[in-house]
Design an enzyme around this catalytic site. Sequence first.
Site, PDB file in Angstrom:
ATOM      1  N   CYS A 113       0.816  -1.229   0.000  1.00 18.77           N
ATOM      2  CA  CYS A 113       0.000   0.000   0.000  1.00 18.77           C
ATOM      3  C   CYS A 113       0.844   1.271   0.000  1.00 18.77           C
ATOM      4  O   CYS A 113       0.345   2.349  -0.335  1.00 18.77           O
ATOM      5  CB  CYS A 113      -0.929  -0.016   1.197  1.00 18.77           C
ATOM      6  SG  CYS A 113      -2.035  -1.431   1.133  1.00 18.77           S
ATOM      7  N   HIS A 254      -3.695   6.913   1.764  1.00 13.30           N
ATOM      8  CA  HIS A 254      -4.018   5.570   1.296  1.00 13.30           C
ATOM      9  C   HIS A 254      -5.398   5.199   1.835  1.00 13.30           C
ATOM     10  O   HIS A 254      -5.730   5.508   2.976  1.00 13.30           O
ATOM     11  CB  HIS A 254      -2.954   4.593   1.801  1.00 13.30           C
ATOM     12  CG  HIS A 254      -3.336   3.164   1.593  1.00 13.30           C
ATOM     13  ND1 HIS A 254      -3.640   2.661   0.353  1.00 13.30           N
ATOM     14  CD2 HIS A 254      -3.499   2.130   2.471  1.00 13.30           C
ATOM     15  CE1 HIS A 254      -3.964   1.383   0.471  1.00 13.30           C
ATOM     16  NE2 HIS A 254      -3.887   1.041   1.745  1.00 13.30           N
ATOM     17  N   ASN A 284     -10.027  -0.826  -0.986  1.00  8.30           N
ATOM     18  CA  ASN A 284      -8.574  -0.658  -0.920  1.00  8.30           C
ATOM     19  C   ASN A 284      -7.964  -1.268  -2.191  1.00  8.30           C
ATOM     20  O   ASN A 284      -7.928  -2.487  -2.341  1.00  8.30           O
ATOM     21  CB  ASN A 284      -8.070  -1.369   0.338  1.00  8.30           C
ATOM     22  CG  ASN A 284      -6.567  -1.241   0.519  1.00  8.30           C
ATOM     23  OD1 ASN A 284      -5.850  -0.805  -0.379  1.00  8.30           O
ATOM     24  ND2 ASN A 284      -6.083  -1.648   1.676  1.00  8.30           N
TER      25      ASN A 284
HETATM   26  O1  UT7 Z   1      -3.936  -1.411   3.294  1.00  9.31           O
HETATM   27  C1  UT7 Z   1      -3.271  -2.458   3.893  1.00  9.31           C
HETATM   28  C2  UT7 Z   1      -3.237  -2.278   5.324  1.00  9.31           C
HETATM   29  N1  UT7 Z   1      -4.400  -2.851   5.932  1.00  9.31           N
HETATM   30  C3  UT7 Z   1      -5.132  -2.115   6.743  1.00  9.31           C
HETATM   31  O2  UT7 Z   1      -4.891  -0.966   6.949  1.00  9.31           O
HETATM   32  C4  UT7 Z   1      -6.271  -2.833   7.477  1.00  9.31           C
HETATM   33  C5  UT7 Z   1      -6.234  -2.507   8.941  1.00  9.31           C
HETATM   34  N2  UT7 Z   1      -7.263  -3.183   9.682  1.00  9.31           N
HETATM   35  C6  UT7 Z   1      -8.588  -2.877   9.567  1.00  9.31           C
HETATM   36  O3  UT7 Z   1      -8.972  -2.045   8.782  1.00  9.31           O
HETATM   37  C7  UT7 Z   1      -9.557  -3.563  10.491  1.00  9.31           C
HETATM   38  O4  UT7 Z   1      -8.851  -4.274  11.476  1.00  9.31           O
HETATM   39  C8  UT7 Z   1     -10.551  -4.511   9.773  1.00  9.31           C
HETATM   40  C9  UT7 Z   1     -11.535  -3.707   8.961  1.00  9.31           C
HETATM   41  C10 UT7 Z   1      -9.801  -5.496   8.895  1.00  9.31           C
HETATM   42  C11 UT7 Z   1     -11.363  -5.326  10.804  1.00  9.31           C
HETATM   43  O5  UT7 Z   1     -12.046  -4.439  11.657  1.00  9.31           O
HETATM   44  P1  UT7 Z   1     -11.949  -4.614  13.235  1.00  9.31           P
HETATM   45  O6  UT7 Z   1     -12.787  -3.555  13.821  1.00  9.31           O
HETATM   46  O7  UT7 Z   1     -10.496  -4.639  13.617  1.00  9.31           O
HETATM   47  O8  UT7 Z   1     -12.636  -6.003  13.458  1.00  9.31           O
HETATM   48  P2  UT7 Z   1     -12.037  -7.344  14.126  1.00  9.31           P
HETATM   49  O9  UT7 Z   1     -11.058  -7.990  13.225  1.00  9.31           O
HETATM   50  O10 UT7 Z   1     -11.632  -7.038  15.527  1.00  9.31           O
HETATM   51  O11 UT7 Z   1     -13.339  -8.230  14.192  1.00  9.31           O
HETATM   52  C12 UT7 Z   1     -14.453  -7.892  15.051  1.00  9.31           C
HETATM   53  C13 UT7 Z   1     -15.552  -8.928  14.849  1.00  9.31           C
HETATM   54  C14 UT7 Z   1     -15.047 -10.365  14.963  1.00  9.31           C
HETATM   55  O12 UT7 Z   1     -16.048 -11.126  15.565  1.00  9.31           O
HETATM   56  P3  UT7 Z   1     -15.939 -11.523  17.131  1.00  9.31           P
HETATM   57  O13 UT7 Z   1     -14.665 -12.312  17.259  1.00  9.31           O
HETATM   58  O14 UT7 Z   1     -15.908 -10.219  17.865  1.00  9.31           O
HETATM   59  O15 UT7 Z   1     -17.188 -12.328  17.360  1.00  9.31           O
HETATM   60  C15 UT7 Z   1     -14.907 -10.803  13.526  1.00  9.31           C
HETATM   61  O16 UT7 Z   1     -15.046 -12.194  13.370  1.00  9.31           O
HETATM   62  O17 UT7 Z   1     -16.097  -8.814  13.540  1.00  9.31           O
HETATM   63  C16 UT7 Z   1     -16.068 -10.067  12.882  1.00  9.31           C
HETATM   64  N3  UT7 Z   1     -15.872  -9.830  11.447  1.00  9.31           N
HETATM   65  C17 UT7 Z   1     -16.898  -9.617  10.608  1.00  9.31           C
HETATM   66  N4  UT7 Z   1     -18.209  -9.547  10.787  1.00  9.31           N
HETATM   67  C18 UT7 Z   1     -18.986  -9.293   9.727  1.00  9.31           C
HETATM   68  C19 UT7 Z   1     -14.710  -9.794  10.741  1.00  9.31           C
HETATM   69  N5  UT7 Z   1     -14.954  -9.537   9.458  1.00  9.31           N
HETATM   70  C20 UT7 Z   1     -16.301  -9.431   9.344  1.00  9.31           C
HETATM   71  C21 UT7 Z   1     -17.149  -9.172   8.267  1.00  9.31           C
HETATM   72  N6  UT7 Z   1     -18.480  -9.108   8.511  1.00  9.31           N
HETATM   73  N7  UT7 Z   1     -16.700  -8.971   7.002  1.00  9.31           N
END
Ligand code: UT7
Length: 329
Positions: A113, A254, A284
């Site tokens: 990225c 980004h 992204n």
């Molecule tokens: O450009 C490259 C660099 N990458 C980035 O900058 C990405 C950085 N990270 C992020 O943007 C975020 O961490 C994400 C958008 C990937 C995830 O968001 P989050 O708020 O960190 O969510 P999480 O991974 O902590 O997941 C929270 C909950 C989990 O469920 P439990 O364990 O709390 O029951 C996940 O299983 O959300 C669940 N979850 C989803 N639910 C519905 C994860 N993905 C999804 C989904 N739909 N697509």
Amino acid sequence: MPTAKISALGCYVPPGVLTNHDLSRMVETNDEWIVERTGIRERHIADEKVATSDMAVMAAKQLLSARGIEAAELDAIIVCTVTPDMLFPSTACLVQDQLGASRAWGFDLVAACSGFLYGLTVAAHLVSAGTHRNVLVIGADTMSRILDYTDRSTCILFGDGAGAFLIEPSEDSSAGFLGHLNEIDGSGAPFLQMPAGGSRMPASEDTVAQRLHYVKQEGQQVFKFAVRKMYELCDSLLQQKGFSASDVKLLIPHQANRRIIMATAERLGLPEEKVVINLDKYGNTTAATIPLATRDALEDGRLKKGDLVLFAAVGAGYTAGVSLWRWAY
Ligand code: UT7
């Protein structure tokens, strides 16, 4: 005194659109979760016959026509990508041939990225050195080819697209490249990677069965790093160059996650109207997000000659970069 400027821009996104609603029929997710956690509403996906070089060439052709120059006038082509058509030859070679850029040399730059900003740094220095006149920097990624559409935590994030800047010598002492800060921190490698397909883990039946040819991410780790690093680098570069955040006309970051972008803007004290966000439409697109966001800002009349523009990115590696320009056209 700036010695290199951005003189033209070109972009391409494939026509196919994949909405959050479409994804909710493929994995267990929903529009509300995706919008709230990321800001993304839809992304463009390339047809199966379209590869990264095809999108890169479309963006480059648009740029050449906007600038009114021939491909033969290009001195170098830098293609920033993590989804090359193949490991070798480089996508830059394929693009050079397709364009008929008969005088150009070039290479692929792998910095995920942050790739486009690293490319801009290299191009600005090639031009400032006086050895190159027209350097084409392309950010292009076909992320849909390396996404696991059974993994809801990654497949909702990314889209396909390409964007390009032309870097030329700046005759106008008040416009162009003002400075950059780039960093890598390889301790972040485990948190965002595509494990298989390289020399460490060549393709085999096992790697395919274990779905190791796809993006794997520990989202929260990357999120925390991105929020901290994007702010730190923006703040350091502005201080180093004698500016404050209030001097910045536009922050063009980004486009990974709206929450990362707004956290950076808030810490810098930048109001939302000074921040370009278009990830709702494209998701992204890895190396293509910054040229695509710049194109949208120009088309919306938000970016004008003389404006101070701050580009910022964080990505896999970890890689991170910020780049400061006085917009030149
Ligand atoms: O450009 C490259 C660099 N990458 C980035 O900058 C990405 C950085 N990270 C992020 O943007 C975020 O961490 C994400 C958008 C990937 C995830 O968001 P989050 O708020 O960190 O969510 P999480 O991974 O902590 O997941 C929270 C909950 C989990 O469920 P439990 O364990 O709390 O029951 C996940 O299983 O959300 C669940 N979850 C989803 N639910 C519905 C994860 N993905 C999804 C989904 N739909 N697509």
